[in-house]
Design a protein around this motif. Structure first.
Motif, PDB file in Angstrom:
ATOM      1  N   TRP A 200      43.970  -3.291  68.618  1.00  0.00           N
ATOM      2  CA  TRP A 200      43.208  -3.854  69.942  1.00  0.00           C
ATOM      3  C   TRP A 200      43.148  -5.490  70.515  1.00  0.00           C
ATOM      4  O   TRP A 200      42.622  -6.494  70.948  1.00  0.00           O
ATOM      5  N   GLY A 201      44.314  -6.371  69.541  1.00  0.00           N
ATOM      6  CA  GLY A 201      44.626  -7.285  69.578  1.00  0.00           C
ATOM      7  C   GLY A 201      43.755  -8.171  69.554  1.00  0.00           C
ATOM      8  O   GLY A 201      43.215  -8.133  68.645  1.00  0.00           O
ATOM      9  N   ASN A 202      44.096  -9.169  70.135  1.00  0.00           N
ATOM     10  CA  ASN A 202      43.189 -10.995  69.806  1.00  0.00           C
ATOM     11  C   ASN A 202      43.031 -11.330  70.944  1.00  0.00           C
ATOM     12  O   ASN A 202      42.423 -12.807  70.048  1.00  0.00           O
ATOM     13  N   THR A 203      42.255 -10.678  71.584  1.00  0.00           N
ATOM     14  CA  THR A 203      41.129 -11.555  72.493  1.00  0.00           C
ATOM     15  C   THR A 203      39.837 -11.151  72.832  1.00  0.00           C
ATOM     16  O   THR A 203      39.129 -10.962  72.880  1.00  0.00           O
ATOM     17  N   ILE A 204      39.968  -9.947  71.849  1.00  0.00           N
ATOM     18  CA  ILE A 204      38.271  -9.426  71.624  1.00  0.00           C
ATOM     19  C   ILE A 204      37.072  -9.935  71.020  1.00  0.00           C
ATOM     20  O   ILE A 204      36.865 -11.257  69.941  1.00  0.00           O
ATOM     21  N   ARG A 205      35.751  -9.556  72.009  1.00  0.00           N
ATOM     22  CA  ARG A 205      34.822 -10.326  71.788  1.00  0.00           C
ATOM     23  C   ARG A 205      33.370  -9.456  72.047  1.00  0.00           C
ATOM     24  O   ARG A 205      33.482  -9.309  72.968  1.00  0.00           O
ATOM     25  N   PHE A 206      32.897  -9.360  71.101  1.00  0.00           N
ATOM     26  CA  PHE A 206      31.665  -8.252  70.959  1.00  0.00           C
ATOM     27  C   PHE A 206      30.890  -8.626  70.978  1.00  0.00           C
ATOM     28  O   PHE A 206      29.738 -10.023  70.441  1.00  0.00           O
ATOM     29  N   LEU A 222      21.167  -5.293  72.250  1.00  0.00           N
ATOM     30  CA  LEU A 222      21.575  -6.546  72.207  1.00  0.00           C
ATOM     31  C   LEU A 222      22.864  -6.594  72.991  1.00  0.00           C
ATOM     32  O   LEU A 222      23.775  -6.426  73.700  1.00  0.00           O
ATOM     33  N   GLU A 223      22.323  -8.011  74.034  1.00  0.00           N
ATOM     34  CA  GLU A 223      23.397  -8.637  73.838  1.00  0.00           C
ATOM     35  C   GLU A 223      23.563 -10.092  74.375  1.00  0.00           C
ATOM     36  O   GLU A 223      23.314 -10.558  74.100  1.00  0.00           O
ATOM     37  N   LYS A 224      24.942 -10.874  73.688  1.00  0.00           N
ATOM     38  CA  LYS A 224      24.656 -12.086  74.150  1.00  0.00           C
ATOM     39  C   LYS A 224      24.781 -12.951  75.294  1.00  0.00           C
ATOM     40  O   LYS A 224      26.268 -12.142  76.087  1.00  0.00           O
ATOM     41  N   GLN A 225      24.203 -13.441  75.593  1.00  0.00           N
ATOM     42  CA  GLN A 225      24.064 -14.490  76.932  1.00  0.00           C
ATOM     43  C   GLN A 225      24.446 -16.145  76.364  1.00  0.00           C
ATOM     44  O   GLN A 225      23.126 -16.354  76.050  1.00  0.00           O
ATOM     45  N   GLY A 253      25.838   1.726  59.339  1.00  0.00           N
ATOM     46  CA  GLY A 253      28.235   0.677  58.919  1.00  0.00           C
ATOM     47  C   GLY A 253      27.613   0.196  60.101  1.00  0.00           C
ATOM     48  O   GLY A 253      26.927   0.407  61.464  1.00  0.00           O
ATOM     49  N   LEU A 254      28.551  -0.682  60.322  1.00  0.00           N
ATOM     50  CA  LEU A 254      29.407  -1.410  61.531  1.00  0.00           C
ATOM     51  C   LEU A 254      30.795  -0.466  62.405  1.00  0.00           C
ATOM     52  O   LEU A 254      31.814  -0.275  61.163  1.00  0.00           O
ATOM     53  N   PHE A 255      29.721  -0.028  63.487  1.00  0.00           N
ATOM     54  CA  PHE A 255      31.096   0.869  64.209  1.00  0.00           C
ATOM     55  C   PHE A 255      31.280   0.151  65.518  1.00  0.00           C
ATOM     56  O   PHE A 255      30.491  -0.648  65.790  1.00  0.00           O
ATOM     57  N   ALA A 256      32.748   0.570  65.711  1.00  0.00           N
ATOM     58  CA  ALA A 256      32.865   0.256  67.089  1.00  0.00           C
ATOM     59  C   ALA A 256      32.607   1.957  68.861  1.00  0.00           C
ATOM     60  O   ALA A 256      33.126   2.379  67.612  1.00  0.00           O
ATOM     61  N   ILE A 257      32.142   0.907  68.837  1.00  0.00           N
ATOM     62  CA  ILE A 257      32.215   2.175  69.986  1.00  0.00           C
ATOM     63  C   ILE A 257      33.787   2.718  71.261  1.00  0.00           C
ATOM     64  O   ILE A 257      34.617   1.529  71.388  1.00  0.00           O
ATOM     65  N   GLN A 258      33.431   3.470  71.054  1.00  0.00           N
ATOM     66  CA  GLN A 258      35.461   4.089  71.374  1.00  0.00           C
ATOM     67  C   GLN A 258      35.368   4.589  72.543  1.00  0.00           C
ATOM     68  O   GLN A 258      36.887   4.723  73.168  1.00  0.00           O
ATOM     69  N   ALA A 333      27.240  -1.228  77.529  1.00  0.00           N
ATOM     70  CA  ALA A 333      27.612  -1.029  76.164  1.00  0.00           C
ATOM     71  C   ALA A 333      29.702  -0.744  76.321  1.00  0.00           C
ATOM     72  O   ALA A 333      29.872   0.507  75.583  1.00  0.00           O
ATOM     73  N   THR A 334      30.199  -1.524  76.482  1.00  0.00           N
ATOM     74  CA  THR A 334      31.317  -1.115  76.687  1.00  0.00           C
ATOM     75  C   THR A 334      32.255  -1.290  75.939  1.00  0.00           C
ATOM     76  O   THR A 334      32.612  -1.496  74.907  1.00  0.00           O
ATOM     77  N   VAL A 335      33.743   0.130  75.534  1.00  0.00           N
ATOM     78  CA  VAL A 335      34.685  -0.258  74.744  1.00  0.00           C
ATOM     79  C   VAL A 335      34.817  -1.403  74.588  1.00  0.00           C
ATOM     80  O   VAL A 335      35.606  -2.305  76.183  1.00  0.00           O
ATOM     81  N   LYS A 336      35.543  -2.037  73.477  1.00  0.00           N
ATOM     82  CA  LYS A 336      36.167  -3.315  73.199  1.00  0.00           C
ATOM     83  C   LYS A 336      35.467  -4.006  73.471  1.00  0.00           C
ATOM     84  O   LYS A 336      35.815  -5.487  73.409  1.00  0.00           O
ATOM     85  N   GLU A 337      34.190  -4.415  73.908  1.00  0.00           N
ATOM     86  CA  GLU A 337      33.044  -5.101  73.664  1.00  0.00           C
ATOM     87  C   GLU A 337      31.763  -4.879  73.036  1.00  0.00           C
ATOM     88  O   GLU A 337      31.082  -5.844  72.717  1.00  0.00           O
ATOM     89  N   SER A 338      31.251  -3.816  72.542  1.00  0.00           N
ATOM     90  CA  SER A 338      30.263  -3.769  71.578  1.00  0.00           C
ATOM     91  C   SER A 338      30.378  -2.803  70.133  1.00  0.00           C
ATOM     92  O   SER A 338      31.481  -1.503  70.144  1.00  0.00           O
ATOM     93  N   VAL A 339      29.522  -2.856  69.567  1.00  0.00           N
ATOM     94  CA  VAL A 339      29.547  -2.389  68.509  1.00  0.00           C
ATOM     95  C   VAL A 339      27.986  -1.551  68.078  1.00  0.00           C
ATOM     96  O   VAL A 339      27.382  -1.841  68.566  1.00  0.00           O
ATOM     97  N   VAL A 340      28.093  -0.472  67.627  1.00  0.00           N
ATOM     98  CA  VAL A 340      27.265   0.076  67.016  1.00  0.00           C
ATOM     99  C   VAL A 340      26.728  -0.305  65.332  1.00  0.00           C
ATOM    100  O   VAL A 340      27.613  -0.431  64.328  1.00  0.00           O
ATOM    101  N   LEU A 341      25.828  -0.716  65.293  1.00  0.00           N
ATOM    102  CA  LEU A 341      24.918  -1.508  63.782  1.00  0.00           C
ATOM    103  C   LEU A 341      24.413   0.027  63.566  1.00  0.00           C
ATOM    104  O   LEU A 341      23.220   0.099  64.604  1.00  0.00           O
ATOM    105  N   VAL A 342      24.267   0.194  62.192  1.00  0.00           N
ATOM    106  CA  VAL A 342      23.365   1.015  62.541  1.00  0.00           C
ATOM    107  C   VAL A 342      22.888   0.728  60.765  1.00  0.00           C
ATOM    108  O   VAL A 342      23.570   0.568  59.643  1.00  0.00           O
ATOM    109  N   ILE A 343      21.714   0.922  60.339  1.00  0.00           N
ATOM    110  CA  ILE A 343      20.964   0.248  59.456  1.00  0.00           C
ATOM    111  C   ILE A 343      20.259   1.435  58.771  1.00  0.00           C
ATOM    112  O   ILE A 343      19.094   2.076  59.563  1.00  0.00           O
TER     113      ILE A 343
END
Length: 344
Positions: A200-206, A222-225, A253-258, A333-343
């Motif tokens: 996914w390269g080096n410009t990813i920001r979740f 949750l969304e960061k602003q 765990g921590l997963f990427a939305i794919q 929750a778009t791909v390459k910008e979003s994660v799923v945190l399962v606790i």
């Protein structure tokens, strides 16, 4: 001009002042009372090393700013004879870990082997068979849909399996057959065959996190602003249940939305027959999706809500929630910008 009452000391003082005016003060004068000129060459320079900020849970700002206000739960709420709650401190710890990974920069990658599409991982030495009769490693990760992780010093020694959807950093630009990866969703450094990696390269920001709590059976978006993580929703959910041979619990765990599917069709247990579909599905690991209320054929219309939401686990690894909430996650929750945190 007459000089009256001039004392000898006055004459000496006048002579000294005249001498100073005529000669001036020059750099290098040997007089102990003179300050030599100082240049920048005479000053030792001390290199300043920038210290990167290490994020902690205390640095994470959570603010409730609901954009979805249906079926909203309180931070603490009664359930039968207990009290359920949103575990915000645990969430902040996990987000701080994610923030540190982003601050450190580097190339991102995601483990990928949905339905063994990139090849079945080898059988690990010392494997066990779990209650589903499937090959698993010592960490409980199944061979099916997983990624083989090898020792960085012994390339022929497989140490464990990695889950589809786990996030990693790739420190080397050279992506040869075996790629060295550093875990973000897990600890450690391993070698991985490159066919199991999405680069996914080096410009990813979740900037979006979907929090799933398998203990308290709820979900939040949750969304960061700016510097704040806004809580956009707090809703009931139903996660996966451990029920061999088909239904499995939702892994933590921590997963990427794919992947996104407006309709995710599912099969009848033990057959290849389509039994129905789940609307607004966002896949994060293996066959686990966040989706709306399942629709069983022959019915076709979307079902908005189910009384089973927010009660006890009962799905096949997926995370069910109200269909309109699943649509919010699907769209935001778009791909390459979003994660799923399962606790838990």
């Amino acid at each position: 001009m007459e000089f009256k009452n001039i004392q000898p000391i006055h004459i000496l003082l006048l002579l000294f002042l005249t001498l100073v005016i005529q000669t001036g003060c020059k750099p290098g004068d040997s007089s102990d009372n003179l300050t030599p000129e100082v240049t920048t060459e005479d000053i030792d320079t001390i290199p300043i090393t920038e210290v990167k900020k290490e994020w902690t849970a205390a640095d994470i700002q959570l603010t409730e700013n609901l954009e979805y206000d249906q079926y909203t739960l309180e931070d603490e709420y009664p359930y039968k004879d207990t009290v359920r709650r949103f575990q915000w401190e645990k969430v902040k710890e996990k987000i701080a870990h994610l923030e540190n990974a982003m601050e450190n920069g580097g190339n991102w990658g995601v483990f990928s082997n949905y339905k063994n599409m990139n090849g079945e991982a080898p059988t690990i030495e010392g494997f066990v068979r779990n209650e589903y009769k499937r090959v698993s490693d010592e960490y409980g990760v199944e061979r099916y849909q997983s990624v083989p992780l090898y020792d960085v010093t012994q390339t022929d020694k497989m140490l464990r399996y990695g889950r589809d959807g786990w996030l990693v950093k790739i420190p080397d630009s050279d992506t040869t057959e075996l790629v060295r990866v550093q875990g973000v969703s897990f600890e450690g450094e391993y070698l991985v065959p490159n066919r199991y990696l999405k680069l996914w390269g080096n410009t990813i920001r979740f900037t979006k996190v979907v929090v799933v709590d398998v203990t308290n059976q709820h979900v939040a978006l949750l969304e960061k602003q700016g510097n704040t993580w806004n809580i956009l929703s707090k809703n009931p959910a139903t996660t996966g249940v451990h029920k061999p041979p088909y239904a499995q619990e939702t892994p933590t765990g921590l997963f990427a939305i794919q992947q996104k599917k407006e309709k995710m069709y599912y099969q009848q247990d033990g057959s290849s027959q389509i039994a129905g579909y789940a609307p607004y599905a966002s896949r994060f690991t293996n066959g686990a999706y966040i989706h709306g209320v399942p629709v069983q054929l022959p019915r076709k219309n979307i079902i908005e809500y189910s009384a089973s939401l927010g009660t006890t686990p009962r799905s096949h690894m997926c995370v069910r929630n109200a269909s309109s909430h699943a649509k919010l996650v699907f769209e935001r929750a778009t791909v390459k910008e979003s994660v799923v945190l399962v606790i838990d």
